[in-house]
Design an enzyme around this catalytic site. Sequence first.
Site, PDB file in Angstrom:
ATOM      1  N   HIS A 186       6.356 -34.529   2.913  1.00 54.27           N
ATOM      2  CA  HIS A 186       5.484 -35.651   2.583  1.00 54.27           C
ATOM      3  C   HIS A 186       4.430 -35.888   3.655  1.00 54.27           C
ATOM      4  O   HIS A 186       3.289 -36.234   3.352  1.00 54.27           O
ATOM      5  CB  HIS A 186       6.307 -36.919   2.356  1.00 54.27           C
ATOM      6  CG  HIS A 186       6.974 -36.936   1.021  1.00 54.27           C
ATOM      7  ND1 HIS A 186       7.995 -37.775   0.699  1.00 54.27           N
ATOM      8  CD2 HIS A 186       6.755 -36.192  -0.085  1.00 54.27           C
ATOM      9  CE1 HIS A 186       8.387 -37.549  -0.534  1.00 54.27           C
ATOM     10  NE2 HIS A 186       7.650 -36.578  -1.034  1.00 54.27           N
ATOM     11  N   ARG A 329       4.581 -13.234 -12.082  1.00 54.21           N
ATOM     12  CA  ARG A 329       4.719 -11.786 -11.955  1.00 54.21           C
ATOM     13  C   ARG A 329       6.187 -11.470 -11.720  1.00 54.21           C
ATOM     14  O   ARG A 329       6.822 -12.072 -10.842  1.00 54.21           O
ATOM     15  CB  ARG A 329       3.880 -11.283 -10.775  1.00 54.21           C
ATOM     16  CG  ARG A 329       4.142  -9.806 -10.497  1.00 54.21           C
ATOM     17  CD  ARG A 329       3.261  -9.278  -9.421  1.00 54.21           C
ATOM     18  NE  ARG A 329       3.736  -9.640  -8.100  1.00 54.21           N
ATOM     19  CZ  ARG A 329       3.075  -9.348  -6.988  1.00 54.21           C
ATOM     20  NH1 ARG A 329       1.912  -8.714  -7.047  1.00 54.21           N
ATOM     21  NH2 ARG A 329       3.541  -9.693  -5.809  1.00 54.21           N
ATOM     22  N   GLU A 428      -3.152  -2.554 -11.205  1.00 50.86           N
ATOM     23  CA  GLU A 428      -3.239  -2.300  -9.767  1.00 50.86           C
ATOM     24  C   GLU A 428      -2.983  -0.844  -9.401  1.00 50.86           C
ATOM     25  O   GLU A 428      -2.887  -0.516  -8.232  1.00 50.86           O
ATOM     26  CB  GLU A 428      -2.297  -3.220  -8.996  1.00 50.86           C
ATOM     27  CG  GLU A 428      -0.856  -3.174  -9.451  1.00 50.86           C
ATOM     28  CD  GLU A 428       0.043  -4.125  -8.669  1.00 50.86           C
ATOM     29  OE1 GLU A 428      -0.364  -4.614  -7.611  1.00 50.86           O
ATOM     30  OE2 GLU A 428       1.174  -4.347  -9.128  1.00 50.86           O
ATOM     31  N   ASN A 451      -5.771  -5.406  -4.304  1.00 51.38           N
ATOM     32  CA  ASN A 451      -5.163  -5.008  -3.017  1.00 51.38           C
ATOM     33  C   ASN A 451      -4.532  -3.626  -3.161  1.00 51.38           C
ATOM     34  O   ASN A 451      -4.763  -2.731  -2.358  1.00 51.38           O
ATOM     35  CB  ASN A 451      -4.092  -6.008  -2.577  1.00 51.38           C
ATOM     36  CG  ASN A 451      -4.601  -7.427  -2.528  1.00 51.38           C
ATOM     37  OD1 ASN A 451      -5.808  -7.649  -2.540  1.00 51.38           O
ATOM     38  ND2 ASN A 451      -3.709  -8.390  -2.491  1.00 51.38           N
ATOM     39  N   ASP A 452      -3.720  -3.467  -4.198  1.00 47.21           N
ATOM     40  CA  ASP A 452      -3.095  -2.162  -4.419  1.00 47.21           C
ATOM     41  C   ASP A 452      -4.057  -1.175  -5.067  1.00 47.21           C
ATOM     42  O   ASP A 452      -4.061   0.002  -4.716  1.00 47.21           O
ATOM     43  CB  ASP A 452      -1.840  -2.318  -5.293  1.00 47.21           C
ATOM     44  CG  ASP A 452      -0.632  -2.685  -4.441  1.00 47.21           C
ATOM     45  OD1 ASP A 452      -0.497  -2.114  -3.342  1.00 47.21           O
ATOM     46  OD2 ASP A 452       0.152  -3.553  -4.864  1.00 47.21           O
ATOM     47  N   ARG A 462      -3.773   0.366   3.848  1.00 45.09           N
ATOM     48  CA  ARG A 462      -4.557  -0.675   4.510  1.00 45.09           C
ATOM     49  C   ARG A 462      -4.089  -0.931   5.947  1.00 45.09           C
ATOM     50  O   ARG A 462      -4.859  -1.312   6.813  1.00 45.09           O
ATOM     51  CB  ARG A 462      -4.428  -1.967   3.701  1.00 45.09           C
ATOM     52  CG  ARG A 462      -5.182  -3.095   4.299  1.00 45.09           C
ATOM     53  CD  ARG A 462      -5.375  -4.260   3.404  1.00 45.09           C
ATOM     54  NE  ARG A 462      -4.315  -4.530   2.442  1.00 45.09           N
ATOM     55  CZ  ARG A 462      -4.146  -5.732   1.892  1.00 45.09           C
ATOM     56  NH1 ARG A 462      -4.956  -6.697   2.222  1.00 45.09           N
ATOM     57  NH2 ARG A 462      -3.216  -5.938   1.002  1.00 45.09           N
ATOM     58  N   CYS A 499      -6.518 -11.085  -9.364  1.00 48.41           N
ATOM     59  CA  CYS A 499      -5.710 -11.874  -8.440  1.00 48.41           C
ATOM     60  C   CYS A 499      -5.628 -11.219  -7.068  1.00 48.41           C
ATOM     61  O   CYS A 499      -4.978 -11.742  -6.168  1.00 48.41           O
ATOM     62  CB  CYS A 499      -4.323 -12.119  -9.016  1.00 48.41           C
ATOM     63  SG  CYS A 499      -3.455 -10.603  -9.423  1.00 48.41           S
TER      64      CYS A 499
HETATM   65  C1  PEP Z   1      -2.645  -6.830  -5.497  1.00 45.45           C
HETATM   66  O1  PEP Z   1      -2.062  -5.753  -5.365  1.00 45.45           O
HETATM   67  O2  PEP Z   1      -3.885  -6.951  -5.549  1.00 45.45           O
HETATM   68  C2  PEP Z   1      -1.883  -8.098  -5.550  1.00 45.45           C
HETATM   69  C3  PEP Z   1      -2.487  -9.238  -5.794  1.00 45.45           C
HETATM   70  O3  PEP Z   1      -0.539  -8.037  -5.383  1.00 45.45           O
HETATM   71  P1  PEP Z   1       0.201  -7.922  -3.991  1.00 45.45           P
HETATM   72  O4  PEP Z   1      -0.821  -8.249  -2.922  1.00 45.45           O
HETATM   73  O5  PEP Z   1       1.324  -8.897  -4.049  1.00 45.45           O
HETATM   74  O6  PEP Z   1       0.659  -6.522  -3.970  1.00 45.45           O
HETATM   75 MG    MG Z   2       0.057  -5.446  -5.745  1.00 45.54          MG
END
Ligand code: PEP
Ligand code: MG
Length: 566
Positions: A186, A329, A428, A451-452, A462, A499
Amino acid sequence: MLKGTAASDGIGIGRVMLIKEHSLEYTPKTVTDTEAELNRFRDAVAAFCDNTAKQAENLRQTAGEKEAEILEGHIQMIDDPYMKGEIEKLISDGKCAETSLEQICDMFIAMFSATEDELTIQRAADLRDIKTGILSILLGIKEVQISSAPKGTVLVANELTPSMTAGINKENIVGIITETGGETSHSAILARALEIPAVLSVIGAATTLSEGDQVIVDGSDGVVITAPDKEQLEHYGKKREAFLTERRELESYRGKKTVCASGEEYELFCNIGKPDDALKATEADGEGVGLFRTEFLFMDRTSLPTENEQFEAYKKAALILKGKPLIIRTLDIGGDKAIPYLGLEEEENPFMGFRAIRYCLKNRELFKAQIKAILRASVFGDIRIMFPLVTTIDEFRAGKALVEEAKSELKATGDRFDENIKVGVMMETSSAAVIADILAKEADFFSIGTNDLTGYTMACDRGNSNVSYLYSPLQPSVLRLIKYIIESAVKNNKPVGMCGEAAANPMMIPLLISFGLTEFSVSAPSVLKVRKNISRWTKKCADDVAARVMSMSSVEEITDYLKTII
Ligand code: PEP
Ligand code: MG
């Protein structure tokens, strides 16, 4: 420098005011005039409720409705006939009001603290606050007057209770430091609502810092600078000004629709990792959750969460979101996300190995328990299911078949769920991207995980600094895949979101608008920035930029150009 949890953004520079806890010690007594003792207790409760109602009203003006409701909840808790009745029973048996109050409150506090449900644990903290408040009245102790703190005060306390926070005059309090409390306590919620920079869980703060010490509270990075020198004061002074200017500007986007300059509307969601983060998403003005990374429910423990534990977590997030979309997910373990108790074998190439949907399809009971939990929670909101790391249509079909199997079993046990729950694909992998036209026919929606997708497409880790120069979603190859995914979804009239981190990248936004993305899912602090960035572009301008970018042949050329136009 002291480190803690970054709980409320911004920089505060000021002098310490220590909030010391008063001793609430007393000598327990036996009373003979129980009627008079009952009246003393009832007067103290009435005074407590009166004070709390006033504080709640004050908070309603300074922080908002939701925050005032937290305090009003205290009145309801102590007014609960069962709890009050139990305390009064002890008084009638001859115990003094202090002992009776303490015994019953402590019993409930122990009961609430023993659960694993964070909301119930929070009720224990509320009850501690109530007990202290009423005991102070019974013992005639005056609370520290935070309301009279001078300008430029940094409050330092062991724990900042909602009742203390209610006395805050936000013109005078420039920072908050506490020894306990997490991001969703809180104190954190109230600090954010009052827009006061706060760093919580700073171990030893109340003993290290002394009354009147000058400190810098960096609520964005979760650090406290003690005895700052001239250079630090100058540096953080500038950081503070820049933060305030940006906040003022971004605030004008709060509560607005997410539209580009030519009127096209978008959905702007948040990525979350815990059910409580849904609160941060709504506080940040997110329009829903585009990615709930459920693996966090499986980590930091020694055994699998049960179907029921998962159901409670998904339900909690859905209830916080009050009908706003929640894309859950399914378990994405393996790769960089280890869960030791699952006993996965070491692999030479974990990112290419036995992970995410591949693991779940081979561990059907684990997968089905998660899907059942999601389905059962779906009656509490607008929940959708998304499968990670899909590479073939067969994987997607197998996942959907399991959803149907789970539905039949739930029907047989009489459990309710959303019959028409949407099931989508997290795009992805390069394979999924290349067969986007095939997947788009059967999936209810796509969400692009850049990202993937970037890592797999560029064959580049990365985390490896030797190859990090390759890792960019603005690589021509990655952009071509993103464009193809979006176009395939649009052709099949399916919503398509993003995402991955790239969704919040200002250089990416015109390209995504041009390709036809319909939903952006970003971290909570990025929501207003992304809404602002989207509002800058007309579809026509975005199309011109995208056409130029797609004719370029290298990431350097693309980024050099995009830097000139954002
Ligand atoms: C992605 O791969 O872009 C993603 C959002 O999932 P995470 O970063 O959890 O692998
Ligand atoms: Mg991912």
